[in-house]
Design an enzyme around this catalytic site. Structure first.
Site, PDB file in Angstrom:
ATOM      1  N   GLY A 354     -32.247  55.280 -17.351  1.00 57.67           N
ATOM      2  CA  GLY A 354     -31.250  55.875 -18.241  1.00 57.67           C
ATOM      3  C   GLY A 354     -31.026  55.015 -19.474  1.00 57.67           C
ATOM      4  O   GLY A 354     -31.955  54.378 -19.988  1.00 57.67           O
ATOM      5  N   GLU A 378     -58.060  45.550 -29.666  1.00 59.87           N
ATOM      6  CA  GLU A 378     -59.363  45.413 -28.974  1.00 59.87           C
ATOM      7  C   GLU A 378     -60.030  46.781 -28.790  1.00 59.87           C
ATOM      8  O   GLU A 378     -60.729  47.021 -27.809  1.00 59.87           O
ATOM      9  CB  GLU A 378     -59.195  44.724 -27.620  1.00 59.87           C
ATOM     10  CG  GLU A 378     -58.358  43.484 -27.711  1.00 59.87           C
ATOM     11  CD  GLU A 378     -59.111  42.206 -27.436  1.00 59.87           C
ATOM     12  OE1 GLU A 378     -60.256  42.275 -26.989  1.00 59.87           O
ATOM     13  OE2 GLU A 378     -58.539  41.147 -27.715  1.00 59.87           O
ATOM     14  N   GLY A 379     -59.797  47.674 -29.733  1.00 54.83           N
ATOM     15  CA  GLY A 379     -60.388  49.011 -29.695  1.00 54.83           C
ATOM     16  C   GLY A 379     -59.391  50.021 -29.172  1.00 54.83           C
ATOM     17  O   GLY A 379     -58.915  49.918 -28.049  1.00 54.83           O
TER      18      GLY A 379
HETATM   19  C1  LIG Z   1     -50.400  43.522 -32.249  1.00 58.39           C
HETATM   20  C2  LIG Z   1     -51.804  43.517 -32.749  1.00 58.39           C
HETATM   21  C3  LIG Z   1     -52.572  42.364 -32.624  1.00 58.39           C
HETATM   22  C4  LIG Z   1     -53.871  42.333 -33.135  1.00 58.39           C
HETATM   23  N1  LIG Z   1     -54.582  41.159 -33.084  1.00 58.39           N
HETATM   24  C5  LIG Z   1     -55.792  41.086 -33.713  1.00 58.39           C
HETATM   25  C6  LIG Z   1     -56.488  39.837 -33.821  1.00 58.39           C
HETATM   26  O1  LIG Z   1     -56.020  38.793 -33.329  1.00 58.39           O
HETATM   27  N2  LIG Z   1     -57.667  39.806 -34.492  1.00 58.39           N
HETATM   28  C7  LIG Z   1     -58.212  40.931 -35.059  1.00 58.39           C
HETATM   29  O2  LIG Z   1     -59.290  40.825 -35.653  1.00 58.39           O
HETATM   30  N3  LIG Z   1     -57.566  42.125 -34.986  1.00 58.39           N
HETATM   31  C8  LIG Z   1     -56.383  42.226 -34.325  1.00 58.39           C
HETATM   32  N4  LIG Z   1     -55.708  43.433 -34.260  1.00 58.39           N
HETATM   33  C9  LIG Z   1     -56.276  44.611 -34.912  1.00 58.39           C
HETATM   34  C10 LIG Z   1     -56.722  45.697 -33.959  1.00 58.39           C
HETATM   35  O3  LIG Z   1     -57.915  45.339 -33.327  1.00 58.39           O
HETATM   36  C11 LIG Z   1     -56.810  47.010 -34.758  1.00 58.39           C
HETATM   37  O4  LIG Z   1     -55.475  47.388 -35.029  1.00 58.39           O
HETATM   38  C12 LIG Z   1     -57.537  48.099 -34.009  1.00 58.39           C
HETATM   39  O5  LIG Z   1     -58.912  47.822 -33.930  1.00 58.39           O
HETATM   40  C13 LIG Z   1     -57.344  49.466 -34.675  1.00 58.39           C
HETATM   41  O6  LIG Z   1     -57.547  49.417 -36.041  1.00 58.39           O
HETATM   42  P1  LIG Z   1     -56.450  50.013 -37.043  1.00 58.39           P
HETATM   43  O7  LIG Z   1     -55.103  49.522 -36.626  1.00 58.39           O
HETATM   44  O8  LIG Z   1     -56.903  49.720 -38.413  1.00 58.39           O
HETATM   45  O9  LIG Z   1     -56.450  51.572 -36.771  1.00 58.39           O
HETATM   46  P2  LIG Z   1     -57.472  52.657 -37.375  1.00 58.39           P
HETATM   47  O10 LIG Z   1     -58.860  52.226 -37.131  1.00 58.39           O
HETATM   48  O11 LIG Z   1     -57.084  52.979 -38.769  1.00 58.39           O
HETATM   49  O12 LIG Z   1     -57.157  53.898 -36.430  1.00 58.39           O
HETATM   50  C14 LIG Z   1     -56.045  54.799 -36.632  1.00 58.39           C
HETATM   51  C15 LIG Z   1     -56.219  55.964 -35.643  1.00 58.39           C
HETATM   52  O13 LIG Z   1     -57.448  56.649 -35.928  1.00 58.39           O
HETATM   53  C16 LIG Z   1     -58.233  56.723 -34.742  1.00 58.39           C
HETATM   54  N5  LIG Z   1     -59.653  56.653 -35.085  1.00 58.39           N
HETATM   55  C17 LIG Z   1     -60.303  55.686 -35.793  1.00 58.39           C
HETATM   56  N6  LIG Z   1     -61.611  55.970 -35.883  1.00 58.39           N
HETATM   57  C18 LIG Z   1     -61.796  57.128 -35.193  1.00 58.39           C
HETATM   58  C19 LIG Z   1     -62.936  57.958 -34.907  1.00 58.39           C
HETATM   59  N7  LIG Z   1     -64.171  57.618 -35.303  1.00 58.39           N
HETATM   60  N8  LIG Z   1     -62.755  59.101 -34.192  1.00 58.39           N
HETATM   61  C20 LIG Z   1     -61.516  59.445 -33.736  1.00 58.39           C
HETATM   62  N9  LIG Z   1     -60.399  58.710 -33.970  1.00 58.39           N
HETATM   63  C21 LIG Z   1     -60.546  57.575 -34.691  1.00 58.39           C
HETATM   64  C22 LIG Z   1     -57.797  55.522 -33.917  1.00 58.39           C
HETATM   65  O14 LIG Z   1     -58.106  55.702 -32.541  1.00 58.39           O
HETATM   66  C23 LIG Z   1     -56.311  55.514 -34.184  1.00 58.39           C
HETATM   67  O15 LIG Z   1     -55.693  56.466 -33.358  1.00 58.39           O
HETATM   68  C24 LIG Z   1     -54.417  43.497 -33.724  1.00 58.39           C
HETATM   69  C25 LIG Z   1     -53.648  44.664 -33.819  1.00 58.39           C
HETATM   70  C26 LIG Z   1     -52.358  44.680 -33.339  1.00 58.39           C
HETATM   71  C27 LIG Z   1     -51.548  45.942 -33.493  1.00 58.39           C
END
Ligand SMILES: Cc1cc2nc3c(=O)[nH]c(=O)nc-3n(C[C@H](O)[C@H](O)[C@H](O)COP(=O)(O)OP(=O)(O)OC[C@H]3O[C@@H](n4cnc5c(N)ncnc54)[C@H](O)[C@@H]3O)c2cc1C
Length: 399
Positions: A354, A378-379
């Protein structure tokens, strides 16, 4: 009907939420690592809400984790007892069960930075950096993501140019854990000469390296990520990781850390399930404990079944990893399944407490928020699904 404190299932027992005895029979060595992580978790639990609330990074608690050999993620680090992949998973689970920010700090230090050094570093780089990073004395970052390249990090635009006995690195990175912590950052950059991605160890004090902590986060508030600008950062050639030849090597490191994220999701979900079970046996509404109402019991059963599936996937994938036969798509399935399940458990647990669910003191809202970061880093879930889809069909649907 009996309900409340007489419940048969005691979550304070050493095996935690292991309803099908999935982890029964583990070795004494693995159990010792697990127990150490549980003790650490119990020590930090009373402290973590405050750090999360203030958005403050408890570097002393990271160092404490290093002293306890909780940062090495199953890697072979001189001076540290090596954990099996199962023990490394259990350590990650326990740290996440206590706090996602500290578990994320451990994942960056060990899973990403130490792993990059172990897999790709020279003997001199290993001698310089492994020990201080493993102890948490030197904080390290892993800089792959850029402002315009997240899921498609393969298209990264940061460049490295060889000039005599130096490399000159230019570009921008975003979301880099420990990127502004005063230590080192492993930067992935494209060689201007051959177009291949290479790795470089940058001391964060190097001229041209500037980093801003990203503020205003609603998840993992107690670990800092940074946005980094690299303007003509000059490093000697021996800062290059010699065994990185292309982006495929970066992917190799990331596949292993996806397993870690699967265990981490399990730790968060376990904690939220425990909070929901405990609360529902103590809170009375309509004259009896919430746990005495049929719909509440159905929700507990649903959460437990999901948790058990998460455990089974963790253990199965980790067994493949330990045997050296794990494929990338198998690690992706674990991350896909467990982060989705953790989000579902978070939503149910949050409802079951709640209004009290949104108070940090009840240990649900912090985990719920932190799981949102796991879902993405990490993807993302969609990226893991695309990796699985490619494995199933032989067709790449990324672009
Ligand atoms: C708290 C936090 C810690 C992190 N730490 C690190 C770190 O230490 N080092 C580092 O290098 N990175 C780090 N990252 C980055 C992280 O790996 C990325 O945020 C992640 O890979 C997604 O990339 P983006 O946020 O740019 O989202 P985007 O790639 O812009 O994606 C946005 C949306 O579009 C979707 N999407 C993208 N491509 C496709 C496709 N081809 N088909 C369908 N859907 C798609 C995604 O699934 C998502 O829903 C961190 C992120 C966060 C939030």
């Amino acid at each position: 009907m009996s309900a409340g404190p007489s419940r048969r299932y005691d979550l304070t027992e050493a095996l935690g939420t292991d309803y099908l005895s999935v982890l029964e029979g583990i070795s004494d060595d693995d159990r010792a690592h697990w127990d150490r992580a549980r003790e650490y978790g119990a020590q930090i639990l009373p402290l973590v809400n405050e750090y999360w609330d203030r958005g403050e990074y408890p570097t002393d608690l990271v160092r404490r984790a290093g002293e306890l050999n909780l940062l090495t993620d199953g890697l072979n680090i001189p001076g540290h007892q090596r954990m099996s992949p199962l023990a490394a998973g259990l350590v990650t689970m326990e740290m996440s069960r206590a706090d996602g920010s500290l578990a994320a700090a451990a994942a960056v230090q060990g899973g990403l930075v130490l792993r990059s050094l172990v897999l790709f570093g020279s003997a001199a780089q290993k001698a310089n950096y492994l020990e201080p990073v493993a102890r948490g004395d030197l904080l390290g970052g892993f800089a792959l993501t850029e402002p315009h390249h997240g899921s498609d990090s393969v298209s990264l635009e940061t460049t490295a140019r060889r000039e005599g006995s130096e490399w000159v690195v230019n570009g921008h990175k975003k979301w880099i854990g420990n990127g502004a912590a005063g230590g080192i950052t492993i930067v992935w950059a494209r060689d201007e000469a051959d177009g291949q991605v290479k790795g470089f160890i940058l001391e964060q004090s190097t001229p041209g390296y500037s980093a801003e902590v990203i503020r205003g986060k609603g998840a993992l508030r107690a670990i800092h990520q940074a946005e980094i600008t690299l303007s003509n950062v000059r490093v000697p050639t021996d800062a290059q990781l010699p065994d990185v030849h292309s982006f495929k090597d970066v992917s190799r490191a990331l596949v292993e850390t996806r397993v870690n994220v699967g265990w981490s999701a399990l730790g968060h979900a376990t904690s939220m399930f425990e909070a929901a079970l405990s609360y529902s046996t103590q809170r009375t509404q309509f004259g009896k404990p919430l746990a005495g109402h049929q719909m509440v019991q159905e929700r507990l059963a649903q959460m437990l079944a999901e948790l058990t599936n998460m455990q089974l996937q963790c253990v199965a994938v980790t067994r493949l990893q330990a045997g050296g036969t794990m494929r990338s798509a198998q690690a992706s399935m674990l991350k896909y399944h467990n982060t989705r399940a953790a989000r579902r458990i978070a939503a149910v647990a949050r409802d079951m407490l709640g209004g009290n669910a949104i108070l940090l003191e009840n240990h649900v809202i912090r985990h719920l928020s932190d799981v949102e970061a796991l879902h993405t880093y990490e993807g993302t879930e969609s990226v893991q699904a695309l990796i699985l889809g490619r494995d199933l069909t032989g067709i790449s649907a990324f672009a």
